[in-house]
Design a protein around this motif. Structure first.
Motif, PDB file in Angstrom:
ATOM      1  N   PHE A   1      61.950  -9.063  22.401  1.00  0.00           N
ATOM      2  CA  PHE A   1      62.739  -8.450  21.338  1.00  0.00           C
ATOM      3  C   PHE A   1      62.267  -7.020  21.081  1.00  0.00           C
ATOM      4  CE2 PHE A   1      63.329  -7.352  16.884  1.00  0.00           C
ATOM      5  CZ  PHE A   1      64.678  -7.599  16.710  1.00  0.00           C
ATOM      6  N   LEU A   2      60.941  -6.841  20.974  1.00  0.00           N
ATOM      7  CA  LEU A   2      60.413  -5.504  20.692  1.00  0.00           C
ATOM      8  C   LEU A   2      60.722  -4.542  21.836  1.00  0.00           C
ATOM      9  CD1 LEU A   2      56.952  -6.401  19.108  1.00  0.00           C
ATOM     10  CD2 LEU A   2      59.026  -5.635  17.931  1.00  0.00           C
ATOM     11  N   TRP A   3      60.607  -5.043  23.078  1.00  0.00           N
ATOM     12  CA  TRP A   3      60.898  -4.177  24.228  1.00  0.00           C
ATOM     13  C   TRP A   3      62.363  -3.759  24.248  1.00  0.00           C
ATOM     14  CZ3 TRP A   3      58.304  -1.480  27.710  1.00  0.00           C
ATOM     15  CH2 TRP A   3      58.981  -1.031  28.847  1.00  0.00           C
ATOM     16  N   GLU A   4      63.236  -4.719  23.966  1.00  0.00           N
ATOM     17  CA  GLU A   4      64.670  -4.441  24.037  1.00  0.00           C
ATOM     18  C   GLU A   4      65.137  -3.544  22.904  1.00  0.00           C
ATOM     19  OE1 GLU A   4      68.570  -4.620  25.470  1.00  0.00           O
ATOM     20  OE2 GLU A   4      66.682  -5.217  26.403  1.00  0.00           O
ATOM     21  N   PHE A   5      64.615  -3.765  21.692  1.00  0.00           N
ATOM     22  CA  PHE A   5      65.181  -3.080  20.527  1.00  0.00           C
ATOM     23  C   PHE A   5      64.269  -2.020  19.912  1.00  0.00           C
ATOM     24  CE2 PHE A   5      67.403  -7.170  20.658  1.00  0.00           C
ATOM     25  CZ  PHE A   5      68.706  -6.725  20.681  1.00  0.00           C
ATOM     26  N   ALA A   6      62.968  -2.070  20.212  1.00  0.00           N
ATOM     27  CA  ALA A   6      62.066  -1.115  19.578  1.00  0.00           C
ATOM     28  C   ALA A   6      61.502  -0.103  20.551  1.00  0.00           C
ATOM     29  CB  ALA A   6      60.901  -1.851  18.896  1.00  0.00           C
ATOM     30  N   VAL A   7      61.438  -0.448  21.853  1.00  0.00           N
ATOM     31  CA  VAL A   7      60.852   0.473  22.822  1.00  0.00           C
ATOM     32  C   VAL A   7      61.946   1.071  23.701  1.00  0.00           C
ATOM     33  CG1 VAL A   7      59.180   0.726  24.694  1.00  0.00           C
ATOM     34  CG2 VAL A   7      58.695  -0.819  22.785  1.00  0.00           C
ATOM     35  N   VAL A   8      62.440   0.236  24.646  1.00  0.00           N
ATOM     36  CA  VAL A   8      63.465   0.729  25.577  1.00  0.00           C
ATOM     37  C   VAL A   8      64.762   1.035  24.852  1.00  0.00           C
ATOM     38  CG1 VAL A   8      64.866   0.106  27.561  1.00  0.00           C
ATOM     39  CG2 VAL A   8      62.431  -0.466  27.521  1.00  0.00           C
ATOM     40  N   GLY A   9      65.183   0.144  23.992  1.00  0.00           N
ATOM     41  CA  GLY A   9      66.505   0.286  23.404  1.00  0.00           C
ATOM     42  C   GLY A   9      66.518   0.782  21.971  1.00  0.00           C
ATOM     43  N   ARG A  10      65.457   1.458  21.542  1.00  0.00           N
ATOM     44  CA  ARG A  10      65.453   1.916  20.151  1.00  0.00           C
ATOM     45  C   ARG A  10      66.545   2.943  19.903  1.00  0.00           C
ATOM     46  NH1 ARG A  10      62.890   5.727  16.905  1.00  0.00           N
ATOM     47  NH2 ARG A  10      62.047   6.791  18.704  1.00  0.00           N
ATOM     48  N   LYS A  11      66.730   3.849  20.882  1.00  0.00           N
ATOM     49  CA  LYS A  11      67.831   4.816  20.810  1.00  0.00           C
ATOM     50  C   LYS A  11      68.499   4.855  22.175  1.00  0.00           C
ATOM     51  CE  LYS A  11      66.228   7.808  17.088  1.00  0.00           C
ATOM     52  NZ  LYS A  11      66.084   9.203  16.605  1.00  0.00           N
TER      53      LYS A  11
END
Length: 511
Positions: free
Chosen positions: A22-32
């Motif tokens: 979840f963090l990788w998808e939405f906070a790291v790679v997919g944050r913007k």
């Protein structure tokens, strides 16, 4: 490896992997992250001139008609978890353009914004707003139409749509390459704008995550099996146990003892199997709680300190030397043979061979069962010796063997010999022939129907009632659980729980 707490390790992995995904998808790679969709790209080449209508009149501002006109509808969207601001676009600071839509092989003749997810976005596309524009460029021999899109602030989930009017450039084929939108934003992965699709189902990363967790769950038992030095001890006890008694049950007890020790390595099990009576007497006289005695049949009224527990239904069979030519004997004929009234097999339609009887010692549970169920309670007469061939004048040769394997060996080696033994042990000796009794072969089904008489209940005896956590009680429970019952079945016997009445552990025909 056995010191590693695999249960805890797998539980932690099962928790951390979803969080990390979840963090990788939405906070790291997919944050913007920006995405685009080509929702329409069509050239009406099949329109009949008679019905082309206004389409036929599409033209430039100069009045010149468009060459093979086409339409493309682009959707630009924020597909991440954070807002995208004007400063996030990686275009030069001195330009208001943030993205470029490319149309190889076509010229751009018109651009209009058709949909805004938020009316506030309209300020980016006003007539006097910089950033929105169109132009053509030449890349080698190919003309590429360019639509310039402004640096639009987009909150998560926000979008806008752009309708582009195009025409064919030069002699290019009408099968144009698919449009693409280029540009980057900072704050998420490589920042490149992604081509997306309408999401109507579960995202692929969610499916992959679920599959991973499912694999963890399926692999857990296997990992425990191959990484653990010792099997998980279920109902294990430690100490020493001596098993005495029936030789007919020897093969079952040997395999069960090995299986129990494999699961419970702190247990020591020693087998001293001579015969049922000697085993009961040894248990009664020992006064020890670390002894189990197995008997073919109940002990009767003797030795009141011993407590019985039925374990299995055993099948026995009459065995004979193959040279006799006899295959089926009635109960009456067997009584005559073992009473010494028939001295030659030709009297029963067999070959001309003298009858030679091999039986068990008087204390044998197998012998007691044979006398009770086949001979009708008649005791075998006379004393027998070790000599299976010679006999006093006018008598039938009769010899004695102390165990099941020894009896089977004597019958196999002595022409004209007949004896009796536990079924599974006899089936493993190809040198002897199994005899039908009253036309019935030995089988659990025939015994259950009351058609086959030669069977007995196998009992386990303890001196008093041992403690529930003691090794004797643990081993008895093992014999009645799934693994122990399977071992009993594999040796041709029937666990008590498989019978119609498990408490009595006797064959009972269906009502």
């Amino acid at each position: 490896m056995s010191g590693i707490p695999w249960e805890l390790v797998l539980a932690i992995i099962g928790v951390l992997v979803p969080i990390a995904a979840f963090l990788w998808e939405f906070a790291v790679v997919g944050r913007k992250r920006l995405g685009y969709r080509v929702q329409m790209d069509t050239t009406p080449t099949d329109v009949s001139p008679a019905h082309a209508g206004a389409w036929r009149r599409l033209e430039r501002e100069s009045g010149e008609r468009l060459v093979d006109p086409s339409f493309a509808l682009l959707r630009i969207e924020n597909v991440a978890s954070a807002p995208i601001t004007e400063s996030d676009y990686s275009a030069p600071a001195n330009t208001e353009v943030g993205l470029w839509a490319r149309f190889p092989g076509r010229r751009v003749t018109g651009v209009v914004v058709t949909e805004l997810s938020d009316p506030a976005l309209g300020r980016y596309f006003a007539d006097d707003a910089p950033g929105l524009g169109m132009r053509d460029t030449q890349e080698g021999a190919v003309t590429v139409g360019i639509v310039e899109l402004p640096k639009v602030k987009l909150n998560p989930g926000a979008h806008y749509k752009v309708l582009v009017v195009l025409e064919r450039a030069g002699d290019n084929d009408l099968q144009f390459p698919e449009p693409e939108v280029v540009g980057t934003v900072s704050g998420g992965g490589d920042g490149k704008i992604l081509k997306t699709k309408g999401q109507t189902g579960t995202p692929r990363w969610v499916v992959a995550l679920v599959c991973f967790l499912l694999m963890i769950g399926l692999a857990e038992p296997f990992l425990f099996e191959v990484t653990g030095d010792d099997p998980a001890p279920l109902d294990c006890a430690s100490g020493e146990l001596t098993v005495v008694g029936s030789t007919a049950f020897r093969s079952v007890l040997r395999e069960a003892g090995e299986s129990y020790r494999d699961s419970c390595p702190e247990a020591e099990i020693e087998l001293r199997l001579d015969n049922s009576h000697q085993g009961l007497r040894a248990l009664d006289e020992s006064g020890e709680r670390g002894v189990l005695a197995f008997s073919d049949g109940p002990k009767g009224d003797r030795m009141p300190a011993l407590v019985p527990r039925p374990v299995a239904l055993l099948l026995f069979t009459v065995v004979i030397h193959p040279d006799t030519g006899v295959h089926d004997l009635t109960s009456a004929e067997l009584r005559e043979v073992f009473a010494g009234e028939i001295s030659n097999w030709r009297e029963l339609g067999g070959n001309d061979l003298p009858v030679r009887i091999v039986d068990r010692e008087a204390a044998s549970g197998t012998r007691a069962t044979f006398e009770e169920r086949v001979l009708g309670g008649v005791k075998e007469p006379g004393e027998n010796t070790e000599d299976c061939v010679s006999a006093p004048r006018g008598e039938v040769a009769r010899c004695r063997r102390d165990g099941t394997d020894e009896l089977l060996g004597a019958v196999a080696q002595t022409p004209g010999a007949i004896g009796y033994a536990e079924l599974k042990a006899a089936q493993g000796r190809g040198e002897v022939q199994l005899v039908r009794v009253d036309g019935q072969a030995a089988s659990a089904k025939a015994a259950e129907a009351g058609a086959y008489p030669f069977w007995q209940t196998e009992y386990a005896y303890t001196r008093g009632v041992p403690a529930a956590d003691s090794l004797p009680m643990s081993f008895l429970r093992f014999l009645t659980n799934q693994r122990g019952a399977d071992i009993i079945r594999s040796h041709g016997n029937t666990p008590c729980q498989d019978l119609r009445n498990p408490v009595t552990c006797r064959p009972e025909p269906a009502p």
